[in-house]
Design a protein around this motif. Structure first.
Motif, PDB file in Angstrom:
ATOM      1  N   MET A  62       0.831  -1.206   0.000  1.00 48.05           N
ATOM      2  CA  MET A  62       0.000   0.000   0.000  1.00 48.05           C
ATOM      3  C   MET A  62       0.862   1.252   0.000  1.00 48.05           C
ATOM      4  O   MET A  62       0.537   2.251  -0.664  1.00 48.05           O
ATOM      5  CB  MET A  62      -0.947  -0.008   1.203  1.00 48.05           C
ATOM      6  N   LEU A  63       1.982   1.221   0.713  1.00 42.54           N
ATOM      7  CA  LEU A  63       2.868   2.385   0.770  1.00 42.54           C
ATOM      8  C   LEU A  63       3.550   2.640  -0.565  1.00 42.54           C
ATOM      9  O   LEU A  63       3.921   3.779  -0.867  1.00 42.54           O
ATOM     10  CB  LEU A  63       3.926   2.190   1.856  1.00 42.54           C
ATOM     11  N   THR A  64       3.716   1.601  -1.365  1.00 41.13           N
ATOM     12  CA  THR A  64       4.380   1.765  -2.662  1.00 41.13           C
ATOM     13  C   THR A  64       3.400   1.855  -3.824  1.00 41.13           C
ATOM     14  O   THR A  64       3.825   1.970  -4.978  1.00 41.13           O
ATOM     15  CB  THR A  64       5.351   0.593  -2.910  1.00 41.13           C
ATOM     16  N   GLY A  65       2.101   1.798  -3.551  1.00 38.70           N
ATOM     17  CA  GLY A  65       1.107   1.963  -4.600  1.00 38.70           C
ATOM     18  C   GLY A  65       0.720   0.700  -5.326  1.00 38.70           C
ATOM     19  O   GLY A  65      -0.052   0.744  -6.285  1.00 38.70           O
ATOM     20  N   VAL A  82      -1.138   5.495  -4.806  1.00 31.83           N
ATOM     21  CA  VAL A  82      -1.899   4.903  -5.904  1.00 31.83           C
ATOM     22  C   VAL A  82      -2.135   5.923  -7.010  1.00 31.83           C
ATOM     23  O   VAL A  82      -1.855   5.674  -8.179  1.00 31.83           O
ATOM     24  CB  VAL A  82      -3.233   4.325  -5.397  1.00 31.83           C
ATOM     25  N   ALA A  83      -2.627   7.085  -6.646  1.00 35.65           N
ATOM     26  CA  ALA A  83      -2.947   8.105  -7.651  1.00 35.65           C
ATOM     27  C   ALA A  83      -1.703   8.661  -8.337  1.00 35.65           C
ATOM     28  O   ALA A  83      -1.758   9.079  -9.495  1.00 35.65           O
ATOM     29  CB  ALA A  83      -3.737   9.236  -6.995  1.00 35.65           C
ATOM     30  N   ARG A  84      -0.573   8.676  -7.624  1.00 37.18           N
ATOM     31  CA  ARG A  84       0.674   9.237  -8.176  1.00 37.18           C
ATOM     32  C   ARG A  84       1.773   8.174  -8.214  1.00 37.18           C
ATOM     33  O   ARG A  84       2.924   8.447  -7.910  1.00 37.18           O
ATOM     34  CB  ARG A  84       1.120  10.433  -7.325  1.00 37.18           C
ATOM     35  N   ARG A  85       1.392   6.986  -8.618  1.00 32.39           N
ATOM     36  CA  ARG A  85       2.325   5.862  -8.539  1.00 32.39           C
ATOM     37  C   ARG A  85       3.565   6.069  -9.402  1.00 32.39           C
ATOM     38  O   ARG A  85       4.684   5.757  -8.989  1.00 32.39           O
ATOM     39  CB  ARG A  85       1.602   4.573  -8.959  1.00 32.39           C
ATOM     40  N   THR A  86       3.400   6.597 -10.603  1.00 32.38           N
ATOM     41  CA  THR A  86       4.552   6.795 -11.486  1.00 32.38           C
ATOM     42  C   THR A  86       5.508   7.825 -10.913  1.00 32.38           C
ATOM     43  O   THR A  86       6.732   7.623 -10.900  1.00 32.38           O
ATOM     44  CB  THR A  86       4.080   7.222 -12.886  1.00 32.38           C
ATOM     45  N   ARG A  87       4.971   8.946 -10.433  1.00 39.38           N
ATOM     46  CA  ARG A  87       5.820   9.979  -9.832  1.00 39.38           C
ATOM     47  C   ARG A  87       6.503   9.450  -8.577  1.00 39.38           C
ATOM     48  O   ARG A  87       7.677   9.742  -8.317  1.00 39.38           O
ATOM     49  CB  ARG A  87       5.002  11.222  -9.501  1.00 39.38           C
ATOM     50  N   LEU A  88       5.768   8.666  -7.781  1.00 39.03           N
ATOM     51  CA  LEU A  88       6.339   8.132  -6.545  1.00 39.03           C
ATOM     52  C   LEU A  88       7.474   7.153  -6.853  1.00 39.03           C
ATOM     53  O   LEU A  88       8.479   7.117  -6.132  1.00 39.03           O
ATOM     54  CB  LEU A  88       5.257   7.433  -5.721  1.00 39.03           C
ATOM     55  N   ALA A  89       7.335   6.371  -7.926  1.00 35.76           N
ATOM     56  CA  ALA A  89       8.363   5.395  -8.279  1.00 35.76           C
ATOM     57  C   ALA A  89       9.720   6.050  -8.526  1.00 35.76           C
ATOM     58  O   ALA A  89      10.768   5.422  -8.314  1.00 35.76           O
ATOM     59  CB  ALA A  89       7.930   4.605  -9.521  1.00 35.76           C
ATOM     60  N   MET A  90       9.718   7.312  -8.948  1.00 38.38           N
ATOM     61  CA  MET A  90      10.963   8.021  -9.186  1.00 38.38           C
ATOM     62  C   MET A  90      11.628   8.455  -7.889  1.00 38.38           C
ATOM     63  O   MET A  90      12.803   8.826  -7.891  1.00 38.38           O
ATOM     64  CB  MET A  90      10.706   9.261 -10.058  1.00 38.38           C
ATOM     65  N   ARG A  91      10.893   8.377  -6.770  1.00 41.10           N
ATOM     66  CA  ARG A  91      11.406   8.894  -5.498  1.00 41.10           C
ATOM     67  C   ARG A  91      11.602   7.820  -4.440  1.00 41.10           C
ATOM     68  O   ARG A  91      12.038   8.125  -3.328  1.00 41.10           O
ATOM     69  CB  ARG A  91      10.460   9.986  -4.978  1.00 41.10           C
ATOM     70  N   ILE A  92      11.270   6.579  -4.775  1.00 40.02           N
ATOM     71  CA  ILE A  92      11.443   5.485  -3.819  1.00 40.02           C
ATOM     72  C   ILE A  92      12.214   4.345  -4.467  1.00 40.02           C
ATOM     73  O   ILE A  92      12.294   4.236  -5.682  1.00 40.02           O
ATOM     74  CB  ILE A  92      10.088   4.950  -3.287  1.00 40.02           C
ATOM     75  N   GLY A  93      12.793   3.496  -3.623  1.00 37.44           N
ATOM     76  CA  GLY A  93      13.413   2.263  -4.069  1.00 37.44           C
ATOM     77  C   GLY A  93      12.764   1.108  -3.332  1.00 37.44           C
ATOM     78  O   GLY A  93      12.390   1.242  -2.169  1.00 37.44           O
ATOM     79  N   VAL A  94      12.625  -0.015  -4.013  1.00 34.07           N
ATOM     80  CA  VAL A  94      11.945  -1.171  -3.427  1.00 34.07           C
ATOM     81  C   VAL A  94      12.753  -2.422  -3.693  1.00 34.07           C
ATOM     82  O   VAL A  94      13.200  -2.652  -4.827  1.00 34.07           O
ATOM     83  CB  VAL A  94      10.518  -1.347  -4.011  1.00 34.07           C
ATOM     84  N   VAL A  95      12.960  -3.232  -2.652  1.00 30.51           N
ATOM     85  CA  VAL A  95      13.607  -4.529  -2.801  1.00 30.51           C
ATOM     86  C   VAL A  95      12.735  -5.577  -2.123  1.00 30.51           C
ATOM     87  O   VAL A  95      12.542  -5.539  -0.910  1.00 30.51           O
ATOM     88  CB  VAL A  95      15.016  -4.554  -2.175  1.00 30.51           C
ATOM     89  N   PHE A  96      12.174  -6.466  -2.923  1.00 34.27           N
ATOM     90  CA  PHE A  96      11.424  -7.603  -2.401  1.00 34.27           C
ATOM     91  C   PHE A  96      12.300  -8.836  -2.564  1.00 34.27           C
ATOM     92  O   PHE A  96      12.727  -9.154  -3.676  1.00 34.27           O
ATOM     93  CB  PHE A  96      10.105  -7.789  -3.144  1.00 34.27           C
TER      94      PHE A  96
END
Length: 324
Positions: A62-65, A82-96
Motif C-alpha cells: 500500500m505504501l508503494t502503490g 496509488v494516484a501518483r504511482r509513477t511519480r512516486l516510483a521516481m522517489r522510492i526504491g523497493v527490494v522484495f
C-alpha cells in the motif's frame, strides 16, 4: 523534521472463500491490515516486523502503490501512492526478497544501465552512485555475469544497487537477507548500516531475521493481526515485555541448595548444579556477584544480554494490545 511516510487508520481487506459444509463456499471479508497509524521522518531506519500473516508485506504494497487501501489515508513523499504511482516510483526504491527488478539474461552491468535510462538519471550521477555501491557491496567480480548465473547473495547485492541508483528518498526492503549465506548477509547489513549513517535515505525494513533489526534500526514497529502492538525503541520493547539480563555463574563445586539473591531470582540450574543462571530484575550484576561470592566459591561468571527474538516471541504470545 520532514515526514516522508504518513499513514492514518490504514486498512486493507481481502475477500476470501471458505468452505461451509461439503459443497458450499461462503465469501468472507478478512482484514489484512487493520487501521494502522504510522509516521516516519526523513533519515529514519525503521524495523517493521510481525509473524507470518501479520500484514507486513500488505502494508509495504500500500505504501508503494501496488495495492489500494480499503480505507484510511496514506502519503509517501507527500504523494498518494496509488494516484501518483509513477511519480512516486521516481522517489522510492523497493527490494522484495522474492522478486527481481533485474533482467534475467543480461549482465548485471547492463541492467544498471537500462535502469539509468528508465529513471532518467544523468550519466555522471549514475556513475558516482554505482562506484559507491561497487565499493561497499563488492560488485566488481560479477558485474559482467548474466543475472541468471549469479548466486542468491550476489543477486541481492545487485537488487540493492538497482534500487538505489536513481537516488531514492525512501527505501522499502521486504526480507532483503532471506536465504543468504553468512558472508552475503553481513555484506548487506554493513551496506545498509553505511546507508543509514549517511542520513539521506529513509529505510523501512521488514524481516524475520531479528539480527537485521538489532544491527540496523533504532525504532521498531511490531504488528500482529494487522494492528500495531509496539512502536518505539528496542530498549522500550525489552522493558515493556519483561526482558531481563541473565548472569551465568560457574561454581567450584555442585550446589545442592542454590543461594537465594533478592532481586535476582534463579532462572535455571545446569551442569549438575555446577552452573547457576540468575535473572536480573531489581538487583544489579555487581550486587548479585557480591552476594554470591560471600556464600559460595565462584569459578567464572558471564552476563548474557537479553535476546530480542525471545522478547518478540513473548510479545506474539501475549493477547494483542494496541499502542493507541
Amino acid at each position: 523534521m520532514t515526514t516522508v511516510i504518513e499513514a492514518t487508520a490504514l486498512r486493507k481487506e481481502f475477500d476470501v472463500r471458505v468452505r461451509v459444509g461439503r459443497l458450499r463456499r461462503q465469501r468472507r471479508t478478512v482484514p489484512a491490515v487493520d487501521r494502522i497509524d504510522l509516521t516516519v521522518t526523513r533519515g529514519e531506519m525503521v524495523g517493521y516486523i510481525g509473524p507470518n500473516g501479520a500484514g507486513k508485506s500488505t502494508t509495504l504494497k500500500m505504501l508503494t502503490g501496488v495495492l489500494t487501501p480499503t480505507s484510511g489515508t496514506v502519503r509517501v513523499c507527500g504523494l498518494d501512492p496509488v494516484a501518483r504511482r509513477t511519480r512516486l516510483a521516481m522517489r522510492i526504491g523497493v527490494v522484495f526478497g522474492q522478486r527481481s527488478q533485474l533482467w534475467w539474461d543480461l549482465p548485471l552491468r547492463d541492467s544498471f544501465e537500462l535502469l539509468r535510462h528508465i529513471y532518467r538519471v544523468p550519466a555522471a550521477r549514475h556513475a558516482a552512485r554505482l562506484r559507491r555501491c561497487r565499493s561497499l557491496l563488492d560488485l566488481d567480480g560479477f558485474l559482467d555475469v548474466p543475472v541468471r548465473q549469479l548466486s542468491l547473495g550476489q543477486r541481492m547485492r545487485g537488487e540493492l544497487t538497482a534500487a538505489l541508483l536513481h537516488g531514492p528518498e525512501v527505501l522499502f526492503l521486504d526480507e532483503p537477507t532471506i536465504g543468504l549465506d553468512v558472508v552475503s548477509r553481513q555484506a548487506v547489513r554493513e551496506f545498509l548500516a553505511e546507508l543509514g549513517r549517511a542520513g539521506d535515505t529513509t529505510l523501512l525494513l521488514t524481516t524475520h531475521d531479528l539480527a537485521d533489526i538489532e544491527r540496523l534500526c533504532r525504532r521498531l514497529v511490531v504488528i500482529d493481526h494487522g494492528r500495531v502492538v509496539h512502536d518505539g525503541t528496542i530498549e522500550a520493547l525489552h522493558a515493556r515485555y519483561g526482558s531481563r539480563r541473565l548472569v551465568v555463574v560457574d561454581l567450584d563445586a555442585p550446589s545442592v541448595d542454590p543461594p537465594v539473591v533478592p532481586g535476582a531470582p534463579l532462572h535455571r540450574v545446569e551442569s549438575d548444579g555446577r552452573r547457576l543462571v540468575y535473572a536480573l530484575e531489581t538487583a544489579t550484576a555487581a550486587e548479585l556477584v557480591a552476594r554470591l561470592s560471600g556464600l559460595t566459591a565462584l569459578r567464572d561468571l558471564s552476563i548474557v544480554e537479553p535476546d530480542i527474538e525471545d522478547v518478540v516471541t513473548r510479545l506474539y504470545r501475549t493477547p494483542t494490545q494496541l499502542t493507541r
